[in-house]
Write a protein that holds these residues in place. Structure first.
Motif, short mmCIF file in Angstrom:
data_model
loop_
_atom_site.label_atom_id
_atom_site.label_comp_id
_atom_site.label_asym_id
_atom_site.label_seq_id
_atom_site.Cartn_x
_atom_site.Cartn_y
_atom_site.Cartn_z
N PHE A 32 58.61 14.42 19.39
CA PHE A 32 58.35 14.85 20.76
C PHE A 32 57.60 13.80 21.58
O PHE A 32 57.77 13.74 22.80
CB PHE A 32 57.79 16.28 20.90
CG PHE A 32 56.51 16.65 20.20
CD1 PHE A 32 55.30 16.08 20.57
CD2 PHE A 32 56.51 17.63 19.21
CE1 PHE A 32 54.12 16.48 19.96
CE2 PHE A 32 55.33 18.03 18.59
CZ PHE A 32 54.12 17.44 18.97
N ALA A 33 56.81 12.96 20.92
CA ALA A 33 56.15 11.88 21.66
C ALA A 33 57.19 10.86 22.13
O ALA A 33 57.13 10.37 23.26
CB ALA A 33 55.09 11.21 20.79
N THR A 66 60.59 11.40 22.64
CA THR A 66 61.46 11.93 23.71
C THR A 66 60.66 12.10 25.00
O THR A 66 61.19 11.83 26.09
CB THR A 66 62.12 13.27 23.32
OG1 THR A 66 61.14 14.12 22.75
CG2 THR A 66 63.25 13.09 22.36
N GLY A 67 59.40 12.51 24.88
CA GLY A 67 58.55 12.64 26.08
C GLY A 67 58.39 11.30 26.77
O GLY A 67 58.46 11.21 28.00
N SER A 68 58.18 10.25 25.99
CA SER A 68 58.02 8.90 26.57
C SER A 68 59.30 8.44 27.26
O SER A 68 59.24 7.82 28.32
CB SER A 68 57.65 7.89 25.48
OG SER A 68 56.44 8.28 24.87
N VAL A 72 61.56 10.39 28.66
CA VAL A 72 61.68 11.15 29.91
C VAL A 72 60.75 10.57 30.98
O VAL A 72 61.15 10.37 32.13
CB VAL A 72 61.37 12.65 29.66
CG1 VAL A 72 61.19 13.41 30.97
CG2 VAL A 72 62.48 13.28 28.83
N LEU A 126 52.13 9.28 27.94
CA LEU A 126 53.53 9.06 27.56
C LEU A 126 54.13 7.87 28.30
O LEU A 126 55.20 7.39 27.95
CB LEU A 126 54.36 10.32 27.86
CG LEU A 126 54.01 11.57 27.04
CD1 LEU A 126 54.79 12.78 27.55
CD2 LEU A 126 54.30 11.35 25.56
N ALA A 171 61.80 19.75 18.37
CA ALA A 171 60.82 18.75 18.80
C ALA A 171 61.38 17.91 19.95
O ALA A 171 60.63 17.52 20.86
CB ALA A 171 60.42 17.85 17.63
N GLY A 225 59.77 17.72 23.55
CA GLY A 225 59.39 16.43 24.12
C GLY A 225 59.89 16.25 25.55
O GLY A 225 59.19 15.73 26.41
N VAL A 226 61.13 16.72 25.79
CA VAL A 226 61.68 16.62 27.15
C VAL A 226 60.83 17.45 28.12
O VAL A 226 60.43 17.00 29.20
CB VAL A 226 63.17 17.07 27.18
CG1 VAL A 226 63.68 17.14 28.61
CG2 VAL A 226 64.03 16.11 26.35
N TRP A 237 57.76 18.26 27.74
CA TRP A 237 56.43 17.64 27.80
C TRP A 237 56.42 16.49 28.81
O TRP A 237 55.51 16.34 29.62
CB TRP A 237 56.08 17.12 26.41
CG TRP A 237 54.64 17.13 26.06
CD1 TRP A 237 53.67 17.97 26.55
CD2 TRP A 237 53.99 16.26 25.12
NE1 TRP A 237 52.47 17.67 25.96
CE2 TRP A 237 52.64 16.63 25.09
CE3 TRP A 237 54.43 15.22 24.30
CZ2 TRP A 237 51.71 15.98 24.26
CZ3 TRP A 237 53.52 14.58 23.49
CH2 TRP A 237 52.18 14.96 23.46
N GLY A 238 57.47 15.69 28.77
CA GLY A 238 57.58 14.56 29.70
C GLY A 238 57.83 15.02 31.13
O GLY A 238 57.39 14.39 32.09
#
Lengths: 143, 151
Positions: free
Chosen positions: A124-125, A127-129, A131, B33, B89, B93-94, B96-97
Motif C-alpha cells: 500500500f505504500a 501504490t499510494g506513492s 497515485v 508518499l 493492499a 494504497g490507491v 491512501w494516495g
C-alpha cells in the motif's frame, strides 16, 4: 508542506507503539483500527463491547484534540469531496479485503515481524506513492 | 470489566498519539508518499518509533502465558500470501494516495466535526460493508474459518 516536527513524530509514534503494546499486554488484542471497527459494524460475534469502548475512546480522543489542538485536523490538500468519497470507499473495502490497515498491518503486524503485514505495508505504500506521483506530477497536485 | 476500561483507554491514547504526530492531517500522509517531491518524513518517523516500541512490548508480553485481562492472546492465524492480501493492499494504497486518510485518523477525526472527515468516514464504512456483505461476490476471497482480523 507543513513544517516538519521531528520531536512530535517520535513522541507520537512512541506513544502509539506503547499504547498498542498495552492493548496486547492487557487484553491480548491487536490494535488495528479497521479490524476493530469492521468487526463492530458487523456484530457476528459476542465480543463487541470492548470494540465499542475502543472506538468511543478514540472518538473522544478526537474531541480532545479538536479542543486543545484543532490545527491537527487542518485539511491542506487539493482534493474535491467526490475524491475523498472514492478514497473512503477504497480504504474501507481494501482494509477489509487485506484484513488490516496502517495500524494493524503497518505497525502491529510489522512489529510482530509478520511476513503478510510487511508485504501489505510495502504494497500500500508503493501504490499510494504511485497515485501521489501521478496526481502531483501529471495532474498538477489537485484532483 | 477491566478489559473494557483498558480498551477505552487504549483507543483514547491511540487517537491522541495520531494527533500528536499529526497523522490526522491528510497533507502529512500525502507528503510522506510524495517520495519524488517535497518529501515529509513525519509519517515514516512515526512508524519507525511505533514499530520499535511495539516490537519490544510484544516480545516481552509473549513471555507471559496469557494477557492480564484475558485467558488467551488473540493473534492472526493466517500466514499465506494470497491475492486477497495483495489486492486489498493495492486498493487500500490507491485510496491512501487519493485522500491521505486511513482508518485510525478517520475515526479520530470524527471528533473534529468537519464535514469532509465525516463524509470520508461514512464512505469508508460503506466500503467495509460492500466487502463484508457480499459473500457471494467475494466468496472466493473469504477465509474458510472465521478468524479475528489483524487490523
Amino acid at each position: 508542506m507543513a513544517e516538519f516536527s521531528f520531536i512530535n513524530a517520535i513522541l507520537g509514534g512512541s506513544l502509539f507503539g506503547l499504547t498498542a503494546g498495552l492493548l496486547f499486554w492487557l487484553n491480548g488484542r491487536i490494535a488495528g483500527f479497521s479490524g476493530i471497527l469492521g468487526e463492530l459494524l458487523l456484530p457476528r460475534h459476542k465480543e463487541w463491547i470492548w470494540r465499542l469502548m475502543f472506538v468511543t475512546g478514540a472518538i473522544l480522543g478526537g474531541i480532545v484534540l479538536q479542543t486543545l489542538k484543532p490545527e491537527v485536523f487542518a485539511i491542506q490538500v487539493d482534493r474535491s469531496l467526490p475524491i475523498f468519497i472514492l478514497a473512503g470507499l477504497l480504504i474501507g473495502f481494501g482494509a477489509r479485503m487485506e484484513q488490516g490497515c496502517t495500524s494493524g498491518h503497518g505497525i502491529c503486524g510489522v512489529g510482530r515481524v509478520s511476513r503478510r503485514s510487511i508485504l501489505a505495508l510495502f504494497t500500500f505504500a508503493a501504490t499510494g506513492s504511485v497515485v501521489v506521483f501521478i496526481i502531483n506530477k501529471g495532474l498538477g497536485g489537485a484532483l | 470489566m477491566k478489559n473494557y476500561i483498558a480498551a477505552f483507554v487504549c483507543g483514547h491514547l491511540l487517537a491522541l498519539s495520531l494527533g500528536l504526530g499529526e497523522l490526522t492531517r491528510p497533507d502529512r500522509i500525502i507528503g510522506a508518499l510524495d517520495i519524488t517531491g517535497r518529501w515529509d518524513p513525519t509519517m515514516p518517523l512515526f512508524f519507525l518509533s511505533a514499530v520499535v516500541v511495539y516490537h519490544i512490548i510484544y516480545r516481552l508480553t509473549l513471555r507471559q502465558s496469557a494477557p492480564v485481562f484475558d485467558h488467551q492472546f488473540h493473534l492472526p492465524t493466517r500466514t499465506r500470501i494470497d491475492v486477497r492480501l495483495i489486492g486489498g493492499a493495492m486498493l487500500f494504497g490507491v485510496g491512501w494516495g487519493l485522500g491521505g486518510i486511513c482508518p485510525g485518523p478517520a475515526l479520530t477525526a470524527l471528533g473534529s466535526g468537519q464535514t469532509t472527515f465525516i463524509v470520508f468516514f461514512a464512505a469508508m464504512v460503506l466500503g467495509m460493508y460492500i466487502f463484508d456483505l457480499y459473500p457471494t461476490i467475494m466468496g472466493r476471497f473469504r477465509p474458510k474459518t472465521q478468524t479475528t482480523a489483524p487490523g
